[in-house]
Design an enzyme around this catalytic site. Structure first.
Site, PDB file in Angstrom:
ATOM      1  N   GLY A 194       4.307  35.161  31.753  1.00 37.16           N
ATOM      2  CA  GLY A 194       4.655  36.560  31.447  1.00 37.16           C
ATOM      3  C   GLY A 194       3.809  37.511  32.284  1.00 37.16           C
ATOM      4  N   ASP A 215      -1.733  38.553  25.864  1.00 33.19           N
ATOM      5  CA  ASP A 215      -1.966  37.880  24.577  1.00 33.19           C
ATOM      6  C   ASP A 215      -3.437  37.738  24.174  1.00 33.19           C
ATOM      7  OD1 ASP A 215       0.768  37.548  24.485  1.00 33.19           O
ATOM      8  OD2 ASP A 215       0.720  35.533  25.311  1.00 33.19           O
ATOM      9  N   VAL A 271      -7.312  40.278  47.568  1.00 37.10           N
ATOM     10  CA  VAL A 271      -6.947  40.396  48.989  1.00 37.10           C
ATOM     11  C   VAL A 271      -8.010  41.189  49.748  1.00 37.10           C
ATOM     12  CG1 VAL A 271      -5.272  41.416  50.606  1.00 37.10           C
ATOM     13  CG2 VAL A 271      -4.460  40.105  48.633  1.00 37.10           C
ATOM     14  N   ARG A 272      -8.423  42.335  49.195  1.00 33.54           N
ATOM     15  CA  ARG A 272      -9.395  43.189  49.899  1.00 33.54           C
ATOM     16  C   ARG A 272     -10.737  42.474  50.076  1.00 33.54           C
ATOM     17  NH1 ARG A 272      -7.731  48.835  49.731  1.00 33.54           N
ATOM     18  NH2 ARG A 272      -5.817  48.961  48.550  1.00 33.54           N
ATOM     19  N   ARG A 320       2.248  35.707  21.450  1.00 33.33           N
ATOM     20  CA  ARG A 320       2.584  34.279  21.426  1.00 33.33           C
ATOM     21  C   ARG A 320       2.040  33.665  20.146  1.00 33.33           C
ATOM     22  NH1 ARG A 320       1.746  29.435  24.852  1.00 33.33           N
ATOM     23  NH2 ARG A 320      -0.401  30.116  24.957  1.00 33.33           N
ATOM     24  N   ARG A 343       9.811  55.722   4.541  1.00 31.59           N
ATOM     25  CA  ARG A 343      10.203  54.337   4.826  1.00 31.59           C
ATOM     26  C   ARG A 343       8.985  53.467   5.117  1.00 31.59           C
ATOM     27  NH1 ARG A 343      15.102  55.782   8.965  1.00 31.59           N
ATOM     28  NH2 ARG A 343      16.770  55.833   7.425  1.00 31.59           N
ATOM     29  N   ASP A 362      -5.334  35.256  24.666  1.00 34.52           N
ATOM     30  CA  ASP A 362      -5.454  33.935  24.027  1.00 34.52           C
ATOM     31  C   ASP A 362      -6.176  32.917  24.904  1.00 34.52           C
ATOM     32  OD1 ASP A 362      -3.492  33.779  25.956  1.00 34.52           O
ATOM     33  OD2 ASP A 362      -2.061  32.668  24.736  1.00 34.52           O
ATOM     34  N   ARG A 394       8.877  31.832  34.729  1.00 35.36           N
ATOM     35  CA  ARG A 394       8.643  30.729  33.786  1.00 35.36           C
ATOM     36  C   ARG A 394       9.220  29.495  34.477  1.00 35.36           C
ATOM     37  NH1 ARG A 394       5.313  32.660  29.935  1.00 35.36           N
ATOM     38  NH2 ARG A 394       6.065  34.545  28.918  1.00 35.36           N
ATOM     39  N   MET A 427       3.829  41.302  19.850  1.00 37.60           N
ATOM     40  CA  MET A 427       3.699  40.079  20.669  1.00 37.60           C
ATOM     41  C   MET A 427       2.295  39.468  20.571  1.00 37.60           C
ATOM     42  SD  MET A 427       5.685  40.442  24.272  1.00 37.60           S
ATOM     43  CE  MET A 427       7.393  39.903  24.407  1.00 37.60           C
ATOM     44  N   ASP A 470      -2.055  30.799  29.429  1.00 36.37           N
ATOM     45  CA  ASP A 470      -2.225  29.391  29.092  1.00 36.37           C
ATOM     46  C   ASP A 470      -1.353  28.460  29.948  1.00 36.37           C
ATOM     47  OD1 ASP A 470      -3.401  27.587  26.994  1.00 36.37           O
ATOM     48  OD2 ASP A 470      -1.258  27.162  26.733  1.00 36.37           O
ATOM     49  N   THR A 515      -2.854  38.002  31.001  1.00 37.31           N
ATOM     50  CA  THR A 515      -1.860  37.913  29.929  1.00 37.31           C
ATOM     51  C   THR A 515      -2.170  38.981  28.887  1.00 37.31           C
ATOM     52  OG1 THR A 515      -1.098  36.603  28.027  1.00 37.31           O
ATOM     53  CG2 THR A 515      -3.242  36.015  28.908  1.00 37.31           C
ATOM     54  N   LYS A 574       1.666  57.275  -0.815  1.00 36.46           N
ATOM     55  CA  LYS A 574       1.996  57.624   0.575  1.00 36.46           C
ATOM     56  C   LYS A 574       3.508  57.655   0.787  1.00 36.46           C
ATOM     57  CE  LYS A 574      -1.955  55.658   3.033  1.00 36.46           C
ATOM     58  NZ  LYS A 574      -2.352  54.745   4.078  1.00 36.46           N
ATOM     59  N   GLN A 596       6.108  45.938  25.523  1.00 40.53           N
ATOM     60  CA  GLN A 596       4.651  45.769  25.387  1.00 40.53           C
ATOM     61  C   GLN A 596       4.002  45.245  26.666  1.00 40.53           C
ATOM     62  OE1 GLN A 596       3.855  43.964  21.101  1.00 40.53           O
ATOM     63  NE2 GLN A 596       5.894  43.461  21.781  1.00 40.53           N
ATOM     64  N   ARG A 597       4.802  44.650  27.555  1.00 38.16           N
ATOM     65  CA  ARG A 597       4.233  44.098  28.795  1.00 38.16           C
ATOM     66  C   ARG A 597       4.284  45.091  29.948  1.00 38.16           C
ATOM     67  NH1 ARG A 597       6.688  38.426  28.328  1.00 38.16           N
ATOM     68  NH2 ARG A 597       8.020  39.011  30.061  1.00 38.16           N
TER      69      ARG A 597
HETATM   70  O1  F6P Z   1       2.607  35.550  27.184  1.00 34.04           O
HETATM   71  C1  F6P Z   1       3.065  36.856  27.202  1.00 34.04           C
HETATM   72  C2  F6P Z   1       4.269  37.014  26.309  1.00 34.04           C
HETATM   73  O2  F6P Z   1       4.688  38.346  26.358  1.00 34.04           O
HETATM   74  C3  F6P Z   1       4.067  36.586  24.854  1.00 34.04           C
HETATM   75  O3  F6P Z   1       3.424  37.564  24.085  1.00 34.04           O
HETATM   76  C4  F6P Z   1       5.481  36.287  24.425  1.00 34.04           C
HETATM   77  O4  F6P Z   1       5.504  35.358  23.367  1.00 34.04           O
HETATM   78  C5  F6P Z   1       6.100  35.716  25.665  1.00 34.04           C
HETATM   79  O5  F6P Z   1       5.323  36.194  26.766  1.00 34.04           O
HETATM   80  C6  F6P Z   1       7.547  36.084  25.895  1.00 34.04           C
HETATM   81  O6  F6P Z   1       7.947  35.560  27.130  1.00 34.04           O
HETATM   82  P1  F6P Z   1       9.372  35.788  27.814  1.00 34.04           P
HETATM   83  O7  F6P Z   1       9.439  37.200  28.283  1.00 34.04           O
HETATM   84  O8  F6P Z   1       9.414  34.813  28.943  1.00 34.04           O
HETATM   85  O9  F6P Z   1      10.377  35.494  26.746  1.00 34.04           O
END
Ligand code: F6P
Length: 319
Positions: free
Chosen positions: A12, A128, A25-26, A172, A163, A130, A73, A170, A104, A126, A213, A251-252
């Site tokens: 990801g 995550d 690179v630099r 993982r 509500r 993790d 991937r 996210m 990972d 990443t 609330k 989120q990415r």
């Molecule tokens: O590892 C980054 C991540 O965004 C995780 O948080 C998520 O589980 C996974 O990649 C989703 O991957 P893809 O976009 O390949 O479905």
């Protein structure tokens, strides 16, 4: 003597990958090395999609989201025969060291190449957080900012409608983004790995929130449960209208925050320092205020940071 060093990004994408590429690179050119990029991660490596780059290639990318050399991937890379093919491509292109930026899965790919005799270095890229060999991963802080921004917007609308927002975050199989976001936003409830509230306890907490609330924020880690089902159950048990929201891949995205750019620059430059010292077969990261390298194999044996004290903070703030 100058070496031929190649960089790839894999898995990801994470904000700050470009900043890492730029720094590597630099610094590499500065030290007299020849620098190369591999497009599309390990897939591109196997296909020999390698290009020599100069300073112009990395000009103006430090603050850009995503990765200019793209990522992929590529589960087939777990096969040792595919890894051997990649090693052959590295040899044919006379690449001395491959630097892989990713999470990972990327580290497993690099370990495979290392086991086949290739010289590799890994950088933690990443959202995550993790990776046990680094206190923080490149992209984590930007993603956290993005999540907090989204949660605040959801709070505006859910408090206007009385509500409960049930929001999947996210990470993982790592709860860090959820925990940090829950603390930063004083979420009323947090449901994540190592902190799974039994349904009745969660409902009771939400009933109490409803008494005082006009909104309730429930942060849930991905890959844990079905948030549509959870929202239905909350509505039924508490009478609080509940709306499920999956924040997803937004989120990415986005430009890396300065903290991620700096982290990427430090780890990128450090990886070239290690190559200059003849070190490879390691992954780099931060430990406290320092940068540090860990054997790529040993890194997989380390436990991730215990977050018990963070759960307690999230719990207090959410009450
Ligand atoms: O590892 C980054 C991540 O965004 C995780 O948080 C998520 O589980 C996974 O990649 C989703 O991957 P893809 O976009 O390949 O479905």
């Amino acid at each position: 003597m100058g070496k031929r060093i190649a960089i790839l990004t894999s898995g990801g994408d994470a904000p700050g990958m470009n900043a890492a590429i730029s720094a590597i690179v630099r610094k590499g050119l500065d030290c007299g090395h020849e620098m190369f990029v591999v497009y599309d991660g390990f897939l591109g490596l196997v296909n020999g999609d390698i290009k020599q780059v100069d300073r112009k290639f990395v000009s103006g990318i430090i603050n850009k989201g995503g990765t200019v050399i793209r990522t992929a991937r590529y589960p087939e890379f777990a096969d040792v025969r595919v890894q051997k093919k990649a090693v052959k491509v590295l040899e044919e292109n006379k690449i001395d060291v491959l630097i892989g930026i990713g999470g990972d899965g990327t580290y497993h790919g690099l370990l495979g190449l290392h086991n086949c005799g290739a010289k590799v270095i890994g950088l933690p890229g990443t959202i995550d957080n993790d990776i046990a060999t680094s206190d923080e991963t490149i992209g984590f802080n930007t993603a956290l900012n993005t999540i907090c921004d989204a949660l605040e917007k959801l709070k505006d609308t859910s408090s206007s409608h009385c509500r409960c927002a049930v929001v999947e975050v996210m990470g993982r199989y790592c709860a860090d983004l959820s925990i940090y976001a829950a603390i930063a936003e004083s979420a009323e409830c947090l449901v994540c790995y190592d902190h799974i509230m039994p349904d009745e306890e969660l409902f009771e907490r939400i009933r109490k929130v409803k008494e005082r609330k006009s909104h309730c924020l429930v942060v849930v880690s991905e890959n844990l449960l079905d948030i549509n089902e959870l929202a239905n159950k909350i509505e039924e048990a508490t009478g609080f209208e509940a709306k499920p929201e999956v924040l997803g891949r937004l989120q990415r995205g986005g430009d890396p925050c300065p903290q991620d750019r700096i982290l990427a620059a430090r780890l990128g430059c450090y990886s070239i320092d290690l190559i200059n010292q003849g070190v490879s077969g390691v992954v780099v990261g931060t430990k406290g205020t320092e940068v540090a390298a860990t054997g790529i194999k040993e890194g997989f044996e380390l436990p991730r940071t215990d977050r018990t004290s963070y759960f307690e903070i999230a719990d207090v703030l959410g009450k």
